[in-house]
Scaffold this active site. Structure first.
Site, PDB file in Angstrom:
ATOM      1  N   GLU A   1     -20.286  20.811  59.833  1.00  0.00           N
ATOM      2  CA  GLU A   1     -19.985  20.966  58.497  1.00  0.00           C
ATOM      3  C   GLU A   1     -18.672  22.277  58.567  1.00  0.00           C
ATOM      4  O   GLU A   1     -17.915  22.412  57.917  1.00  0.00           O
ATOM      5  CB  GLU A   1     -21.101  21.563  57.614  1.00  0.00           C
ATOM      6  CG  GLU A   1     -22.137  20.288  57.344  1.00  0.00           C
ATOM      7  CD  GLU A   1     -21.192  19.301  56.395  1.00  0.00           C
ATOM      8  OE1 GLU A   1     -20.444  19.501  55.893  1.00  0.00           O
ATOM      9  OE2 GLU A   1     -21.710  18.259  56.546  1.00  0.00           O
TER      10      GLU A   1
ATOM     11  N   TYR B   1     -22.586  25.754  50.501  1.00  0.00           N
ATOM     12  CA  TYR B   1     -22.299  24.463  50.859  1.00  0.00           C
ATOM     13  C   TYR B   1     -22.841  24.084  52.110  1.00  0.00           C
ATOM     14  O   TYR B   1     -23.374  23.029  52.157  1.00  0.00           O
ATOM     15  CB  TYR B   1     -20.693  24.401  50.893  1.00  0.00           C
ATOM     16  CG  TYR B   1     -20.360  23.203  51.514  1.00  0.00           C
ATOM     17  CD1 TYR B   1     -20.618  21.803  51.005  1.00  0.00           C
ATOM     18  CD2 TYR B   1     -19.785  23.229  52.985  1.00  0.00           C
ATOM     19  CE1 TYR B   1     -20.224  20.716  51.823  1.00  0.00           C
ATOM     20  CE2 TYR B   1     -19.447  22.055  53.656  1.00  0.00           C
ATOM     21  CZ  TYR B   1     -19.800  20.712  52.980  1.00  0.00           C
ATOM     22  OH  TYR B   1     -19.488  19.632  53.768  1.00  0.00           O
TER      23      TYR B   1
ATOM     24  N   ASP C   1     -18.374  20.010  48.313  1.00  0.00           N
ATOM     25  CA  ASP C   1     -17.165  20.627  48.945  1.00  0.00           C
ATOM     26  C   ASP C   1     -16.070  20.370  47.989  1.00  0.00           C
ATOM     27  O   ASP C   1     -16.116  19.890  46.666  1.00  0.00           O
ATOM     28  CB  ASP C   1     -16.974  19.965  50.141  1.00  0.00           C
ATOM     29  CG  ASP C   1     -16.830  18.580  50.061  1.00  0.00           C
ATOM     30  OD1 ASP C   1     -16.758  17.948  48.842  1.00  0.00           O
ATOM     31  OD2 ASP C   1     -16.596  17.815  50.983  1.00  0.00           O
TER      32      ASP C   1
END
Ligand code: SF4
Length: 503
Positions: free
Chosen positions: A34, A120, A138
């Site tokens: 990520e 996030y 996102d």
């Protein structure tokens, strides 16, 4: 994508330590993927992620790595401070007596305890790895949701708009987690150790939404291929607009416009107004003119454009154009109708005018010793290219005299000061420093900065060991520049030096 793996179902491992080990590894893998995905495109990340996992398969191995190795593995991804933060966080998570290498499962604890993990990344880890109903939002998801909700706002800077979309994502993932799926036997909900309902649905949902945003609902969306167009407000509005223009059948419905879409603008504080409005027709009703649409001079004369707050009802008012075409209503959505929908969807979210990129010049001084070693300097641990090594560099002030001789002189003074800082105050060059020449200039673009690096080569004539120790603790000699953790732009400067060396 190598980081996409089956959910670790806690029921499959009655053995606590084995489950813990699996969760630890999955959380680490998802975390790294990520953070890398925030840097660049998926296709680029795949190689980086594979190399990273080969080098440090577990968070413990990453924690034990050297800072320079971590920076070297990150080279080319940009925002080097992120690599340093990942490394620091890995050490902290491994040393923490409660975590012992296992990232926390809840969003709040992840954000509070793990440096560099925002909501996030925390949402992604919590949902994908631990099966919790946490939103992961996102930039792609913000775009999808702004279109689904018909929210015409700035999803990058307008905090109330961003918070609203996060709240929507939160409600959605909770609803998805709650909904049972009759066909799916594998996603039945189970209780975690803390009594929460967990399943693989939140993770699959979040990833599906992100993928939709990166492949279908892109800045120029492919609405025809979209699996959720029926619930999309932007699509519904576009369809209604196409219909009023005679480009779609009158009876085409989405989930939203089984009735005419209500004008909610009066009661909504979030949306920006559609600003480009032109009077249209004798009745004085208004039509939104797409920002890219050029009205002809004659039309502008006949119907002067005005700028005023538009309302959605004005937007869908019958235009004279549509009146002309009402007689020949198509029996299916025409290509022009599809284009109308896509054009309308593209207005969401509000486009933010980018700030002009700042320009900067630096003088890069490659100082070579008789034994072939070069002086390198470590950048500060915070800010641009944090912690990376570079050749000693001097930022040219904005009002500096833009002449070759002035730049050469400044480079000589800077290189001299590296060997003896007192010389700079006296504007003197070092007696043993020899200017070899300017090797060229390397342009380099960061997201916020357009940098031009002018590369100068110097030689220092000295006996062995004479300058082994440099005055600044941030400087040292290096005999293997290739192995140093340098940014990609600085490596281009090194390429110029190597060319002169005939390497
Ligand atoms: S219908 Fe179009 S605008 Fe709406 S979510 Fe799908 S691709 Fe995006």
């Amino acid at each position: 994508m190598p980081w996409r793996k089956p959910w670790v179902d806690p029921r499959m491992d009655a053995d606590g330590p084995a489950l813990r080990e699996k969760l630890e590894r999955r959380a680490y893998e998802v975390w790294i993927s990520e953070i890398m995905l925030q840097q660049t495109r998926v296709a680029v990340v795949i190689d980086y992620w594979n190399r990273w996992m080969e080098k440090w398969p577990t968070i413990h191995e990453l924690a034990a790595a050297s800072g320079d190795d971590v920076l070297a593995a990150w080279r080319g991804l940009g925002y080097y401070s992120r690599a340093t933060r990942i490394h620091d966080a890995a050490k902290l998570v491994c040393e923490d007596l409660a975590m012992k290498g296992l990232l926390p499962s809840s969003v709040d604890t992840l954000v509070a305890k793990v440096p560099g993990v925002g909501r996030y990344t925390a949402g992604a880890i919590s949902a994908i790895v631990f099966g919790k109903a946490a939103p992961m939002v996102d930039g792609n998801v913000l775009r999808v949701l702004s279109r689904q909700l018909g929210l015409l706002g700035d999803v990058k800077r307008d905090k109330p708009v961003i918070d609203l979309l996060w709240a929507a994502a939160d409600s959605l993932v909770k609803a998805v987690a709650e909904t049972s799926c009759e066909e799916c036997s594998y996603d039945e909900k189970i209780s975690s150790a803390t009594g929460e309902q967990i399943s693989d649905r939140p993770g699959r949902w979040g990833q599906a939404l992100m993928e939709l945003g990166s492949t279908v609902c892109t800045p120029k969306p492919d609405c025809e291929a979209c699996p959720i167009s029926t619930s999309c407000r932007a699509y519904g509005e576009g369809l209604q607009l196409a219909s009023t223009r005679g480009l779609a059948p009158k009876n085409m419905k989405t989930d939203l416009n089984t009735k005419p879409l209500p004008d909610i603008e009066e009661s909504c504080d979030f949306c920006k107004p559609f600003e480009e409005v032109a009077l249209n027709g004798d009745e004085g009703d208004a039509e939104i003119v797409p920002l890219s649409k050029k009205t002809s001079a004659s039309r502008s004369k006949a119907r002067p454009r005005i700028r005023r707050q538009a309302t959605l009802s004005a937007f869908f008012a019958q235009s004279s154009e549509s009146k002309e075409t009402t007689d020949s209503v198509p029996d299916k959505l025409t290509p022009a109708g599809v284009a109308t929908i896509v054009d309308h969807a593209r207005k969401f979210p509000v486009k933010v005018v980018k700030k002009a990129v700042k320009e900067q010049e630096t003088l890069v001084c490659a100082i070579r010793r008789s034994d072939g070693c070069y002086v390198i300097h470590r950048r500060p641990q915070k800010g641009l290219l944090a912690g990376l090594w570079e050749f000693p560099s001097w930022i040219v002030p904005e009002d500096y005299e833009n002449m070759a001789t002035a730049y050469q002189q400044a480079a000589e003074l800077h290189a001299s000061a590296v060997l003896d800082p007192t010389l700079k105050l006296k504007s003197l060059t070092h007696p043993k420093l020899k200017y070899v020449g300017k090797l060229g200039s390397v342009p380099w673009l960061f997201s916020h900065l357009k940098l031009t690096m002018h590369v100068f080569l110097f030689e220092i004539k000295c006996s062995q060991n004479e300058y082994d120790t440099l005055p600044s603790t941030d400087d040292r000699w290096s005999g293997s520049i290739e192995a140093e953790s340098m940014g990609t732009g600085m490596r281009k400067c090194w390429d110029l030096v190597r060319e002169v060396n005939g390497d």
